[in-house]
Design a protein around this motif. Structure first.
Motif, PDB file in Angstrom:
ATOM      1  N   LEU A   1       0.816  -1.232   0.000  1.00  0.00           N
ATOM      2  CA  LEU A   1       0.000   0.000   0.000  1.00  0.00           C
ATOM      3  C   LEU A   1       0.840   1.269   0.000  1.00  0.00           C
ATOM      4  CD1 LEU A   1      -2.939  -0.948   2.406  1.00  0.00           C
ATOM      5  CD2 LEU A   1      -2.911  -0.933  -0.081  1.00  0.00           C
ATOM      6  N   LEU A   2       2.166   1.125   0.215  1.00  0.00           N
ATOM      7  CA  LEU A   2       3.023   2.317   0.226  1.00  0.00           C
ATOM      8  C   LEU A   2       3.974   2.340  -0.967  1.00  0.00           C
ATOM      9  CD1 LEU A   2       3.902   2.536   4.045  1.00  0.00           C
ATOM     10  CD2 LEU A   2       2.002   3.592   2.813  1.00  0.00           C
ATOM     11  N   GLN A   3       3.662   1.552  -1.999  1.00  0.00           N
ATOM     12  CA  GLN A   3       4.522   1.528  -3.185  1.00  0.00           C
ATOM     13  C   GLN A   3       4.301   2.774  -4.030  1.00  0.00           C
ATOM     14  OE1 GLN A   3       6.933  -0.825  -3.507  1.00  0.00           O
ATOM     15  NE2 GLN A   3       6.090  -1.391  -1.525  1.00  0.00           N
TER      16      GLN A   3
ATOM     17  N   GLY B   1       4.836   9.588  -3.426  1.00  0.00           N
ATOM     18  CA  GLY B   1       3.872  10.243  -2.527  1.00  0.00           C
ATOM     19  C   GLY B   1       3.649   9.508  -1.231  1.00  0.00           C
ATOM     20  N   ARG B   2       4.712   8.925  -0.691  1.00  0.00           N
ATOM     21  CA  ARG B   2       4.567   8.103   0.509  1.00  0.00           C
ATOM     22  C   ARG B   2       4.037   8.918   1.701  1.00  0.00           C
ATOM     23  NH1 ARG B   2       8.313   3.535   3.264  1.00  0.00           N
ATOM     24  NH2 ARG B   2       7.955   2.448   1.334  1.00  0.00           N
ATOM     25  N   GLU B   3       4.551  10.129   1.856  1.00  0.00           N
ATOM     26  CA  GLU B   3       4.132  10.946   3.003  1.00  0.00           C
ATOM     27  C   GLU B   3       2.621  11.195   2.957  1.00  0.00           C
ATOM     28  OE1 GLU B   3       6.451  14.483   3.550  1.00  0.00           O
ATOM     29  OE2 GLU B   3       5.077  15.243   5.093  1.00  0.00           O
ATOM     30  N   GLU B   4       2.140  11.556   1.771  1.00  0.00           N
ATOM     31  CA  GLU B   4       0.713  11.826   1.598  1.00  0.00           C
ATOM     32  C   GLU B   4      -0.102  10.553   1.843  1.00  0.00           C
ATOM     33  OE1 GLU B   4      -0.031  14.885   1.356  1.00  0.00           O
ATOM     34  OE2 GLU B   4      -2.172  14.342   1.429  1.00  0.00           O
ATOM     35  N   LYS B   5       0.387   9.439   1.335  1.00  0.00           N
ATOM     36  CA  LYS B   5      -0.322   8.160   1.497  1.00  0.00           C
ATOM     37  C   LYS B   5      -0.453   7.804   2.977  1.00  0.00           C
ATOM     38  CE  LYS B   5       0.886   5.941  -2.858  1.00  0.00           C
ATOM     39  NZ  LYS B   5       1.960   5.230  -3.544  1.00  0.00           N
ATOM     40  N   VAL B   6       0.663   7.927   3.716  1.00  0.00           N
ATOM     41  CA  VAL B   6       0.638   7.569   5.138  1.00  0.00           C
ATOM     42  C   VAL B   6      -0.320   8.487   5.899  1.00  0.00           C
ATOM     43  CG1 VAL B   6       2.029   7.584   7.264  1.00  0.00           C
ATOM     44  CG2 VAL B   6       2.933   6.504   5.198  1.00  0.00           C
TER      45      VAL B   6
END
Ligand code: S3P
Length: 169
Positions: free
Chosen positions: A120-122, A125-130
């Motif tokens: 789910l973090l691939q 935009g990891r910061e936004e996803k988290v």
């Protein structure tokens, strides 16, 4: 039968805390991601890629049902999405103490900085996803929990000790 079930977001420390907790309490340990990988003979990433997320959620639910029949008390570390599914809430509470490991998005990002195993973090935009996913899931985690522990700035051992203190009867 009273299991100790750890719930919370990816990177909240469920796996490392569960190991210490199981050892300190002399209980067996089960990690839902590891158990699903064992039963399926493939990784969580492969299950997401080959069968999709709904199929993985169904596997988690079936495992939860099986655990509700388990007589021996266990420490159970859950995958980060399991307790966020409203249909799992009642089943979780039947298992015993449900401990929510609360974590700030900044802590998740630093703990998982070098980790590429979470489907789910691939991508970017990891910061936004988290931040987005954590905000969406927060109310569901709170509703599923019988006890909340803040984990920011604490070691897995400190968190495990706090859980033992808060859940001893
Ligand atoms: C997920 C979290 C993962 C794993 C899967 C989905 C999620 O477990 O179950 O990648 O939806 O948050 P961890 O919380 O152990 O990373």
């Amino acid at each position: 039968m009273k299991h100790k079930v750890l719930i919370g977001f990816m990177g909240s420390g469920k796996t490392s805390v569960s190991r210490i907790l199981a050892e300190s309490l002399g209980l067996g340990l089960l990690d839902t991601d590891e158990e699903i990988e064992r039963l399926q003979g493939r990784t969580v990433s492969d299950i997401f890629a080959e069968d999709g997320e709904p199929a993985f959620r169904q596997m988690e639910r079936e495992l939860l049902m099986r655990l509700s029949l388990e007589k021996k008390p266990l420490v159970i570390a859950t995958g980060g999405g399991l307790a966020a599914q409203p249909e799992n809430r009642q089943l979780l509470k039947k298992l015993g103490d449900v401990i929510y490991l609360q974590v700030r998005p900044e802590t998740v990002l630093s703990r998982l900085a070098d980790d590429s195993s979470r489907p789910l973090l691939q991508g970017g935009g990891r910061e936004e996803k988290v931040k987005t996913l954590l905000a969406i899931r927060q109310p569901a985690y709170e509703a599923a929990a019988t006890c909340c522990v803040c984990t920011d700035g604490k070691s897995p051992r400190q968190i495990a000790e706090e859980i033992m203190e808060r859940t001893k009867k």
